[in-house]
Motif scaffolding. Structure first.
Motif, mmCIF file in Angstrom:
data_model
loop_
_atom_site.group_PDB
_atom_site.id
_atom_site.type_symbol
_atom_site.label_atom_id
_atom_site.label_comp_id
_atom_site.label_asym_id
_atom_site.label_seq_id
_atom_site.Cartn_x
_atom_site.Cartn_y
_atom_site.Cartn_z
ATOM 1 N N VAL A 20 0.950 4.187 -2.963
ATOM 2 C CA VAL A 20 0.763 5.615 -2.727
ATOM 3 C C VAL A 20 1.980 6.404 -3.217
ATOM 4 O O VAL A 20 1.845 7.421 -3.907
ATOM 5 C CB VAL A 20 0.479 5.895 -1.237
ATOM 6 C CG1 VAL A 20 0.471 7.391 -0.941
ATOM 7 C CG2 VAL A 20 -0.854 5.271 -0.827
ATOM 8 N N ALA A 62 -2.597 6.748 4.233
ATOM 9 C CA ALA A 62 -3.190 6.384 2.942
ATOM 10 C C ALA A 62 -2.867 4.923 2.595
ATOM 11 O O ALA A 62 -3.723 4.207 2.069
ATOM 12 C CB ALA A 62 -2.690 7.317 1.842
ATOM 13 N N GLY A 93 0.817 -1.219 0.000
ATOM 14 C CA GLY A 93 0.000 0.000 0.000
ATOM 15 C C GLY A 93 0.843 1.259 0.000
ATOM 16 O O GLY A 93 0.540 2.230 -0.696
ATOM 17 N N HIS A 104 -9.102 -1.050 2.658
ATOM 18 C CA HIS A 104 -10.283 -0.754 1.837
ATOM 19 C C HIS A 104 -10.117 -1.133 0.374
ATOM 20 O O HIS A 104 -10.869 -0.663 -0.468
ATOM 21 C CB HIS A 104 -10.642 0.731 1.943
ATOM 22 C CG HIS A 104 -11.148 1.112 3.287
ATOM 23 N ND1 HIS A 104 -10.315 1.630 4.243
ATOM 24 C CD2 HIS A 104 -12.365 1.012 3.846
ATOM 25 C CE1 HIS A 104 -11.016 1.860 5.344
ATOM 26 N NE2 HIS A 104 -12.257 1.498 5.134
ATOM 27 N N ASP A 159 -5.072 2.744 4.678
ATOM 28 C CA ASP A 159 -6.435 2.839 4.171
ATOM 29 C C ASP A 159 -6.583 2.025 2.889
ATOM 30 O O ASP A 159 -7.568 1.323 2.699
ATOM 31 C CB ASP A 159 -6.822 4.295 3.936
ATOM 32 C CG ASP A 159 -8.308 4.463 3.730
ATOM 33 O OD1 ASP A 159 -9.089 3.846 4.473
ATOM 34 O OD2 ASP A 159 -8.691 5.214 2.807
ATOM 35 N N ASN A 160 -5.591 2.113 2.002
ATOM 36 C CA ASN A 160 -5.616 1.317 0.769
ATOM 37 C C ASN A 160 -5.596 -0.167 1.083
ATOM 38 O O ASN A 160 -6.240 -0.959 0.409
ATOM 39 C CB ASN A 160 -4.421 1.665 -0.127
ATOM 40 C CG ASN A 160 -4.654 2.915 -0.926
ATOM 41 O OD1 ASN A 160 -5.753 3.181 -1.374
ATOM 42 N ND2 ASN A 160 -3.608 3.701 -1.094
ATOM 43 N N THR A 161 -4.837 -0.537 2.104
ATOM 44 C CA THR A 161 -4.727 -1.941 2.486
ATOM 45 C C THR A 161 -6.046 -2.477 3.032
ATOM 46 O O THR A 161 -6.475 -3.567 2.697
ATOM 47 C CB THR A 161 -3.612 -2.112 3.544
ATOM 48 O OG1 THR A 161 -2.387 -1.649 2.978
ATOM 49 C CG2 THR A 161 -3.461 -3.552 3.951
ATOM 50 N N GLY A 220 -7.404 -0.742 -1.998
ATOM 51 C CA GLY A 220 -6.640 -0.013 -3.016
ATOM 52 C C GLY A 220 -7.349 1.204 -3.560
ATOM 53 O O GLY A 220 -8.315 1.669 -3.056
ATOM 54 N N ASP A 221 -6.812 1.787 -4.572
ATOM 55 C CA ASP A 221 -7.299 2.892 -5.398
ATOM 56 C C ASP A 221 -8.192 3.952 -4.767
ATOM 57 O O ASP A 221 -8.791 4.721 -5.485
ATOM 58 C CB ASP A 221 -8.041 2.335 -6.609
ATOM 59 C CG ASP A 221 -7.127 2.271 -7.802
ATOM 60 O OD1 ASP A 221 -5.955 2.615 -7.633
ATOM 61 O OD2 ASP A 221 -7.597 1.882 -8.864
ATOM 62 N N ARG A 222 -8.294 4.035 -3.458
ATOM 63 C CA ARG A 222 -9.175 5.034 -2.866
ATOM 64 C C ARG A 222 -8.526 6.410 -2.820
ATOM 65 O O ARG A 222 -9.196 7.421 -2.921
ATOM 66 C CB ARG A 222 -9.584 4.609 -1.464
ATOM 67 C CG ARG A 222 -10.415 3.337 -1.530
ATOM 68 C CD ARG A 222 -11.242 3.169 -0.337
ATOM 69 N NE ARG A 222 -11.974 4.388 -0.103
ATOM 70 C CZ ARG A 222 -12.411 4.764 1.074
ATOM 71 N NH1 ARG A 222 -12.225 4.031 2.105
ATOM 72 N NH2 ARG A 222 -13.063 5.883 1.240
ATOM 73 N N HIS A 223 -7.203 6.444 -2.620
ATOM 74 C CA HIS A 223 -6.526 7.728 -2.464
ATOM 75 C C HIS A 223 -5.420 7.879 -3.485
ATOM 76 O O HIS A 223 -4.745 6.936 -3.829
ATOM 77 C CB HIS A 223 -5.901 7.850 -1.067
ATOM 78 C CG HIS A 223 -6.922 7.866 0.008
ATOM 79 N ND1 HIS A 223 -7.677 8.954 0.291
ATOM 80 C CD2 HIS A 223 -7.325 6.897 0.853
ATOM 81 C CE1 HIS A 223 -8.497 8.665 1.280
ATOM 82 N NE2 HIS A 223 -8.299 7.421 1.635
ATOM 83 N N ARG A 224 -5.242 9.087 -3.910
ATOM 84 C CA ARG A 224 -4.126 9.433 -4.772
ATOM 85 C C ARG A 224 -3.492 10.663 -4.149
ATOM 86 O O ARG A 224 -3.721 11.785 -4.580
ATOM 87 C CB ARG A 224 -4.631 9.699 -6.176
ATOM 88 C CG ARG A 224 -3.540 9.659 -7.158
ATOM 89 C CD ARG A 224 -4.096 9.849 -8.540
ATOM 90 N NE ARG A 224 -3.017 10.404 -9.295
ATOM 91 C CZ ARG A 224 -2.336 9.720 -10.176
ATOM 92 N NH1 ARG A 224 -2.641 8.508 -10.449
ATOM 93 N NH2 ARG A 224 -1.338 10.276 -10.804
#
Length: 128
Positions: free
Chosen positions: A19, A105, A15, A112, A108-110, A114-118
């Motif tokens: 990011v 982030a 994750g 939820h 959170d990606n781990t 992936g791909d939620r935050h950039r």
């Protein structure tokens, strides 16, 4: 069934790399900046010159950008992810707050999928 005690750490590492890669590179970009970055990270952190397969390392970057299927979480990938993450974080010269944001982030990606935050996306060409 015994759960893998290292799965969470591998997920956090993946994750964090996701990011960090997306802060620096964008999908569809030219391959040359990725190749140069991988060579630079290997030069700085691969003491033997043979611990990190450059093809695997590049595949991990393209995977994080959604341009390649997932790479297995084997030992070679863990070492490559670590080297790439160290290189990306060092190159960014991040503050403690920015490092914390990347870790949040990544977690959170781990959790939820992936791909939620950039977080803070930028392109290597912006730095040259």
């Amino acid at each position: 069934m015994v759960s893998d005690p290292h799965a969470a750490l591998r997920g956090l590492l993946a994750g964090a790399l996701l990011v960090a890669v997306r802060r620096r590179f964008i999908a569809g970009q030219d391959r040359a900046p990725v190749i140069r970055f991988v060579a630079s990270a290997r030069e700085r952190y691969d003491a033997t010159g043979s611990d990190v397969d450059p093809v695997l390392a590049e595949a991990l970057v393209w995977e994080a950008l959604g341009e390649r299927p997932p790479v297995p979480h084997d030992m070679a990938a863990i070492v490559a992810r670590t080297v790439l993450l160290l290189g990306l974080l060092e190159d960014e010269g991040l503050t403690d707050r920015e490092l914390d944001e990347i870790l949040v982030a990544a977690a959170d990606n781990t959790t939820h999928g992936g791909d939620r935050h950039r977080v803070g996306a930028s392109v290597e060409s912006d730095r040259e």
